[in-house]
Design a protein around this motif. Structure first.
Motif, PDB file in Angstrom:
ATOM      1  N   GLY A 101       0.826  -1.199   0.000  1.00  0.00           N
ATOM      2  CA  GLY A 101       0.000   0.000   0.000  1.00  0.00           C
ATOM      3  C   GLY A 101       0.863   1.253   0.000  1.00  0.00           C
ATOM      4  N   VAL A 102       0.578   2.188  -0.892  1.00  0.00           N
ATOM      5  CA  VAL A 102       1.276   3.470  -0.948  1.00  0.00           C
ATOM      6  C   VAL A 102       0.271   4.545  -0.556  1.00  0.00           C
ATOM      7  CG1 VAL A 102       2.540   5.098  -2.388  1.00  0.00           C
ATOM      8  CG2 VAL A 102       2.788   2.633  -2.778  1.00  0.00           C
ATOM      9  N   ARG A 103       0.518   5.190   0.559  1.00  0.00           N
ATOM     10  CA  ARG A 103      -0.412   6.177   1.101  1.00  0.00           C
ATOM     11  C   ARG A 103       0.024   7.587   0.702  1.00  0.00           C
ATOM     12  NH1 ARG A 103      -2.078   6.616   7.505  1.00  0.00           N
ATOM     13  NH2 ARG A 103      -3.349   8.503   7.371  1.00  0.00           N
ATOM     14  N   THR A 104      -0.870   8.344   0.068  1.00  0.00           N
ATOM     15  CA  THR A 104      -0.529   9.697  -0.372  1.00  0.00           C
ATOM     16  C   THR A 104      -0.865  10.757   0.669  1.00  0.00           C
ATOM     17  OG1 THR A 104      -2.684  10.062  -1.418  1.00  0.00           O
ATOM     18  CG2 THR A 104      -0.959   9.040  -2.771  1.00  0.00           C
ATOM     19  N   SER A 105      -1.842  10.505   1.523  1.00  0.00           N
ATOM     20  CA  SER A 105      -2.275  11.473   2.543  1.00  0.00           C
ATOM     21  C   SER A 105      -2.622  12.826   1.929  1.00  0.00           C
ATOM     22  CB  SER A 105      -1.191  11.649   3.621  1.00  0.00           C
ATOM     23  OG  SER A 105      -0.934  10.425   4.277  1.00  0.00           O
ATOM     24  N   SER A 113     -11.842  15.569  -7.555  1.00  0.00           N
ATOM     25  CA  SER A 113     -10.651  14.948  -6.948  1.00  0.00           C
ATOM     26  C   SER A 113      -9.332  15.392  -7.573  1.00  0.00           C
ATOM     27  CB  SER A 113     -10.784  13.425  -7.042  1.00  0.00           C
ATOM     28  OG  SER A 113     -11.946  12.983  -6.398  1.00  0.00           O
ATOM     29  N   THR A 114      -8.989  16.652  -7.422  1.00  0.00           N
ATOM     30  CA  THR A 114      -7.751  17.166  -8.004  1.00  0.00           C
ATOM     31  C   THR A 114      -6.538  16.837  -7.132  1.00  0.00           C
ATOM     32  OG1 THR A 114      -8.298  19.273  -6.956  1.00  0.00           O
ATOM     33  CG2 THR A 114      -8.856  19.027  -9.268  1.00  0.00           C
ATOM     34  N   LYS A 115      -6.654  16.981  -5.810  1.00  0.00           N
ATOM     35  CA  LYS A 115      -5.525  16.660  -4.939  1.00  0.00           C
ATOM     36  C   LYS A 115      -5.201  15.172  -5.003  1.00  0.00           C
ATOM     37  CE  LYS A 115      -6.966  18.235  -0.991  1.00  0.00           C
ATOM     38  NZ  LYS A 115      -6.915  18.560   0.435  1.00  0.00           N
ATOM     39  N   THR A 116      -6.224  14.349  -5.046  1.00  0.00           N
ATOM     40  CA  THR A 116      -6.019  12.911  -5.128  1.00  0.00           C
ATOM     41  C   THR A 116      -5.230  12.548  -6.380  1.00  0.00           C
ATOM     42  OG1 THR A 116      -8.078  12.500  -3.930  1.00  0.00           O
ATOM     43  CG2 THR A 116      -7.190  10.680  -5.225  1.00  0.00           C
ATOM     44  N   TYR A 117      -5.548  13.215  -7.497  1.00  0.00           N
ATOM     45  CA  TYR A 117      -4.863  12.920  -8.755  1.00  0.00           C
ATOM     46  C   TYR A 117      -3.401  13.362  -8.718  1.00  0.00           C
ATOM     47  CZ  TYR A 117      -3.559  13.153 -13.663  1.00  0.00           C
ATOM     48  OH  TYR A 117      -2.903  13.010 -14.865  1.00  0.00           O
ATOM     49  N   THR A 118      -3.154  14.601  -8.305  1.00  0.00           N
ATOM     50  CA  THR A 118      -1.776  15.094  -8.306  1.00  0.00           C
ATOM     51  C   THR A 118      -0.913  14.337  -7.290  1.00  0.00           C
ATOM     52  OG1 THR A 118      -2.475  16.882  -6.815  1.00  0.00           O
ATOM     53  CG2 THR A 118      -2.329  17.396  -9.148  1.00  0.00           C
ATOM     54  N   ALA A 119      -1.461  14.021  -6.140  1.00  0.00           N
ATOM     55  CA  ALA A 119      -0.705  13.232  -5.158  1.00  0.00           C
ATOM     56  C   ALA A 119      -0.452  11.823  -5.682  1.00  0.00           C
ATOM     57  CB  ALA A 119      -1.466  13.177  -3.832  1.00  0.00           C
ATOM     58  N   GLY A 120      -1.421  11.285  -6.404  1.00  0.00           N
ATOM     59  CA  GLY A 120      -1.235   9.964  -7.004  1.00  0.00           C
ATOM     60  C   GLY A 120      -0.127   9.958  -8.037  1.00  0.00           C
ATOM     61  N   LEU A 121      -0.039  11.027  -8.855  1.00  0.00           N
ATOM     62  CA  LEU A 121       1.049  11.130  -9.832  1.00  0.00           C
ATOM     63  C   LEU A 121       2.406  11.160  -9.137  1.00  0.00           C
ATOM     64  CD1 LEU A 121      -0.146  13.724 -12.510  1.00  0.00           C
ATOM     65  CD2 LEU A 121       0.011  11.248 -12.745  1.00  0.00           C
ATOM     66  N   ALA A 122       2.493  11.918  -8.045  1.00  0.00           N
ATOM     67  CA  ALA A 122       3.755  11.987  -7.310  1.00  0.00           C
ATOM     68  C   ALA A 122       4.140  10.614  -6.763  1.00  0.00           C
ATOM     69  CB  ALA A 122       3.638  13.003  -6.174  1.00  0.00           C
ATOM     70  N   ALA A 123       3.160   9.905  -6.202  1.00  0.00           N
ATOM     71  CA  ALA A 123       3.430   8.571  -5.655  1.00  0.00           C
ATOM     72  C   ALA A 123       3.860   7.604  -6.752  1.00  0.00           C
ATOM     73  CB  ALA A 123       2.193   8.051  -4.931  1.00  0.00           C
ATOM     74  N   LEU A 124       3.204   7.669  -7.902  1.00  0.00           N
ATOM     75  CA  LEU A 124       3.557   6.771  -9.004  1.00  0.00           C
ATOM     76  C   LEU A 124       4.944   7.081  -9.563  1.00  0.00           C
ATOM     77  CD1 LEU A 124       0.120   6.592 -10.854  1.00  0.00           C
ATOM     78  CD2 LEU A 124       1.254   4.737  -9.601  1.00  0.00           C
TER      79      LEU A 124
END
Length: 276
Positions: A101-105, A113-124
Motif C-alpha cells: 500500500g502506498v499512502r498519499t495522505s 478529486s484534483t488533490k487525489t490525482y496530483t498526489a497519485g502522480l507523485a506517488a507513481l
C-alpha cells in the motif's frame, strides 16, 4: 437507448461509441459503432487489458445470459501476482487487499478529486523509480520543486479560470488532447471538467484526434492541448493547433515552454520541471 436514439437523430453522420464505467475509473466497457443499433441496451465488451467480473446477488460469478453487477478486482477471489494500491488513506478496503500500500495522505477534497490525482502522480513517479532500481533522491527533489512552483502559481491559475471559460465558450463541449504521459492529464482533465461543469468533454491522444475527430473542428470548437516536452512530439502538437485554428476553432495551450499566443490561442504557462 433513448439518449442514443436522440443523438443518432441529431447527428446522423457521426459514429457513436457508447462507454460505461465508474466515475473514478474512467471507462470499463464499450460498444462499437456498428453494434449500437443492433444492441441498443448493451454496455458492450471490456476494454483491452482489463479484467472485469459480473456477479449475482450472492457474489458468485454470473453465467451467460444472467444479470448481475460489475465488481472491482478487489472484490474477486482472483488477484494479480503482485497488487500495489495507491490510496489517499491507509485504512481503506483497497489498501487492505493489496500486497503493498502506498499512502498519499492528500487529505479530503473540497471539490472534484484534483488533490487525489496530483498526489497519485507523485506517488507513481517515486514508485516507478523504486521498481526500476533508480535512486529516489533526484525524484524527491524534483517533486518538491514542482509542489513549490504550483503553490506560487495557483492563485494566478485560479484567476485565469473565468478567462478560459469565456475564451472556449462556457456552454460548449471541450476536447482535451495529450501525448505520452500528458494523455493521463488530458483524461483526468476531461473527467473532472465534465463532473464539475456538466459539459460534454472528450479526452484523446494527439494521434487519435489527428486521424478522426479533427474532422469535427469548425467555428466554435474548443480544445485544451497539453504540450509535449519532447521536441518532435511538440511539433506534432503544433500541427494540430495549426489545423484547429485554420478551421475556425480555439486552442488553450498548457505548456512549460509557452510561445506567444496567436489569434485563437490562449496560453497557460507551467513552471519548467525535470522531465526525466
Amino acid at each position: 437507448p433513448g439518449q442514443v436514439r436522440r443523438l443518432r437523430a441529431a447527428l446522423p453522420r457521426v459514429e457513436l461509441i457508447c462507454m460505461y464505467g465508474q466515475t473514478e475509473c474512467l471507462r470499463a466497457l464499450y460498444l462499437e459503432p456498428d453494434e449500437v443499433d443492433r444492441r441498443p441496451g448493451s454496455v458492450g465488451r471490456g476494454m483491452p487489458n482489463q479484467e472485469l467480473f459480473l456477479v449475482d446477488e450472492r457474489g458468485r460469478e454470473a453465467g451467460p445470459g444472467e444479470s448481475g453487477e460489475l465488481v472491482r478486482l478487489c472484490e474477486s477471489s482472483r488477484r494479480p501476482r503482485l497488487a500495489i494500491a495507491v490510496t489517499n488513506s491507509g485504512g481503506n478496503t483497497l489498501a487492505a487487499w493489496a500486497d503493498i500500500g502506498v499512502r498519499t495522505s492528500a487529505g479530503p477534497e473540497r471539490t472534484a478529486s484534483t488533490k487525489t490525482y496530483t498526489a497519485g502522480l507523485a506517488a507513481l513517479t517515486l514508485l516507478a523509480a523504486a521498481l526500476l532500481g533508480r535512486p529516489l533522491g533526484r525524484q524527491v527533489v524534483a517533486l518538491q520543486a514542482a509542489a513549490a512552483a504550483i503553490d506560487e502559481r495557483l492563485a494566478a491559475w485560479t484567476a485565469m479560470a473565468d478567462e478560459i471559460a469565456a475564451f472556449l465558450g462556457a456552454e460548449r463541449p471541450i476536447t482535451f488532447i495529450g501525448r505520452g504521459a500528458n494523455l493521463a492529464s488530458a483524461k483526468m482533465a476531461a473527467l473532472l471538467t465534465a463532473e464539475a461543469s456538466k459539459l460534454p468533454c472528450l479526452a484523446l491522444s494527439g494521434g487519435q484526434f489527428r486521424h478522426g475527430p479533427i474532422e469535427l473542428v469548425r467555428e466554435g470548437f474548443g480544445c485544451v492541448l497539453f504540450a509535449s516536452p519532447d521536441p518532435e512530439a511538440l511539433e506534432l502538437d503544433r500541427r494540430i493547433a495549426d489545423t484547429v485554428l485554420r478551421l475556425g476553432g480555439r486552442v488553450v495551450w498548457v505548456s512549460a515552454e509557452p510561445a506567444p499566443a496567436r489569434p485563437g490561442e490562449f496560453i497557460v504557462g507551467l513552471p519548467p520541471g525535470d522531465q526525466s
